[in-house]
Design a protein around this motif. Sequence first.
Motif, PDB file in Angstrom:
ATOM      1  N   ARG A 178       0.778  -1.209   0.026  1.00 25.10           N
ATOM      2  CA  ARG A 178       0.205   0.085   0.096  1.00 25.10           C
ATOM      3  C   ARG A 178       0.938   1.010  -0.004  1.00 25.10           C
ATOM      4  O   ARG A 178       0.483   2.398  -0.682  1.00 25.10           O
ATOM      5  CB  ARG A 178      -1.000  -0.063   1.362  1.00 25.10           C
ATOM      6  CG  ARG A 178      -1.938   1.000   1.205  1.00 25.10           C
ATOM      7  CD  ARG A 178      -2.655   1.044   2.713  1.00 25.10           C
ATOM      8  NE  ARG A 178      -3.645  -0.096   2.470  1.00 25.10           N
ATOM      9  CZ  ARG A 178      -4.879  -0.230   1.839  1.00 25.10           C
ATOM     10  NH1 ARG A 178      -5.234   0.857   1.207  1.00 25.10           N
ATOM     11  NH2 ARG A 178      -5.413  -1.306   1.845  1.00 25.10           N
ATOM     12  N   SER A 179       2.007   1.374   0.725  1.00 24.58           N
ATOM     13  CA  SER A 179       2.583   2.299   0.783  1.00 24.58           C
ATOM     14  C   SER A 179       3.578   2.566  -0.493  1.00 24.58           C
ATOM     15  O   SER A 179       3.549   3.979  -0.935  1.00 24.58           O
ATOM     16  CB  SER A 179       3.832   2.234   2.053  1.00 24.58           C
ATOM     17  OG  SER A 179       3.252   1.800   3.128  1.00 24.58           O
ATOM     18  N   LEU A 180       4.083   1.851  -0.910  1.00 26.54           N
ATOM     19  CA  LEU A 180       4.490   1.702  -2.332  1.00 26.54           C
ATOM     20  C   LEU A 180       3.624   2.162  -3.515  1.00 26.54           C
ATOM     21  O   LEU A 180       3.867   3.187  -4.604  1.00 26.54           O
ATOM     22  CB  LEU A 180       5.013   0.412  -2.969  1.00 26.54           C
ATOM     23  CG  LEU A 180       6.440  -0.155  -2.493  1.00 26.54           C
ATOM     24  CD1 LEU A 180       6.809  -1.551  -2.646  1.00 26.54           C
ATOM     25  CD2 LEU A 180       7.408   0.704  -2.453  1.00 26.54           C
ATOM     26  N   MET A 181       2.336   1.905  -3.435  1.00 30.91           N
ATOM     27  CA  MET A 181       1.348   2.404  -4.421  1.00 30.91           C
ATOM     28  C   MET A 181       0.898   3.869  -4.261  1.00 30.91           C
ATOM     29  O   MET A 181       1.014   4.507  -5.229  1.00 30.91           O
ATOM     30  CB  MET A 181       0.049   1.661  -4.228  1.00 30.91           C
ATOM     31  CG  MET A 181       0.191   0.085  -4.612  1.00 30.91           C
ATOM     32  SD  MET A 181       0.234  -0.208  -6.410  1.00 30.91           S
ATOM     33  CE  MET A 181      -1.053   0.336  -7.157  1.00 30.91           C
ATOM     34  N   TRP A 182       0.932   4.183  -2.859  1.00 36.71           N
ATOM     35  CA  TRP A 182       0.869   5.656  -2.652  1.00 36.71           C
ATOM     36  C   TRP A 182       1.863   6.310  -3.115  1.00 36.71           C
ATOM     37  O   TRP A 182       1.754   7.742  -3.816  1.00 36.71           O
ATOM     38  CB  TRP A 182       0.556   5.963  -1.004  1.00 36.71           C
ATOM     39  CG  TRP A 182      -0.849   5.600  -0.858  1.00 36.71           C
ATOM     40  CD1 TRP A 182      -1.407   4.545   0.118  1.00 36.71           C
ATOM     41  CD2 TRP A 182      -2.105   6.347  -1.044  1.00 36.71           C
ATOM     42  NE1 TRP A 182      -2.717   4.790   0.183  1.00 36.71           N
ATOM     43  CE2 TRP A 182      -3.255   5.923  -0.442  1.00 36.71           C
ATOM     44  CE3 TRP A 182      -2.313   7.653  -1.954  1.00 36.71           C
ATOM     45  CZ2 TRP A 182      -4.410   6.370  -0.816  1.00 36.71           C
ATOM     46  CZ3 TRP A 182      -3.496   8.070  -2.101  1.00 36.71           C
ATOM     47  CH2 TRP A 182      -4.442   7.522  -1.534  1.00 36.71           C
TER      48      TRP A 182
END
Length: 398
Positions: A178-182
């Motif tokens: 999720r952090s990488l996508m954001w």
Amino acid sequence: AHAMQHSTSGDLHRVADYFLKHGVRVILVFVGVVVAGLIASLLVRRRLERTATSEQGVEMSPVLAHPASAAVLLALIAAKVLAPPGPQAVSHIFWALMALPAAQLTTSLLGRRSVLPIALVAATVLVWPFRAYFEAVPLLDRALLIAEDAAGMAAVLLFLRRGLVTDRLSGGWRTAARSLMWAVGVVLTASLIAAVFGELGLARLLRDGAVVSLGLAMVIYGAARALLRIVGDVFRGPVGARVRMVRNHLESSLAVLRRTIIVASLAAWAWLSLEAFQLARPLKSALQSLLAAGIEVGWFDLTVGEALAFFGAVAAAFVIAKVVCFILDEEFLPRLPLGRGVPYMISTSVRYLILLAGFAFAVAALGVDLSKATILAGAFGVGLGFGLQNVVNNFVSG
């Protein structure tokens, strides 16, 4: 228009020269992997059809449902990796060709809700290799930048909103994904703002990094799942049944295979993404400076790189010894007519030899002259002859 035509003509000549020199090798690798992948998929499908009951039918995995896409994707990656280095236009051709089979395979793996975001990612990947041809026309270049950024942002938001990736993970992996996508979404937003305000150089850099990261995630995810499925089905089939170490340790073998593919995929994605953001070279220079740092006390001089090489060589020796002895114990030694205790003696001797060789390499990595080790070897031989006879006799007798 003249600049675009000149650039295109030069790239076509370079691509033609490359394939005239190396085309046979590339085609052989590509065809070989495609044929091997299709044959493996066909054999697995036939085995499933034979074992399935008439009431249950045959339940095909997404990889087996699209064997051509899986085989072509793996073949393109193999051809790109094994092919000699070439002009950037050749890499762009491979990149564009990977987009379609990767998109079809990833859509099948993630489900129908992924069709739109995967299509947006595939569209940006297909357009990205031709970005340089638009830079000669600023208006087209800016329009393309804005369109790619908007498509990438929409894809990221759809992935996050529909939980297409994060719902398949748990714990720390879900948080990291999720952090990488954001992070990718923020980079695309910054690229879009830079393009709107005319900072095209910064916009291109951010766009290239984000688009390559998204495209690589799609390509590597599809290829990793295809490879894991095909090899796993081969292990479970007649081929794996003939190999003792696979038959006796099927689940652990598949677990090792899964971890290896995951680690290799993440490492490849991370490094290629850094290259897309033009961060790989500065990071490599910083690591080289760190490895060259060290301490010097009198005659003793040790760098960080030498210390890491020492521990790495020792660790590699233990891993290699474990793998080699496992193969000997499970696959080869049980097939030989050996007396009691002899297989253990052979396996243990091989283990010690590998560890000794690994330690020698580790000492050499520290810069120690190995010729001086002959003195220790002589002393060890004398001690072995006088004081360790019983130990050696017990060891040889098993």
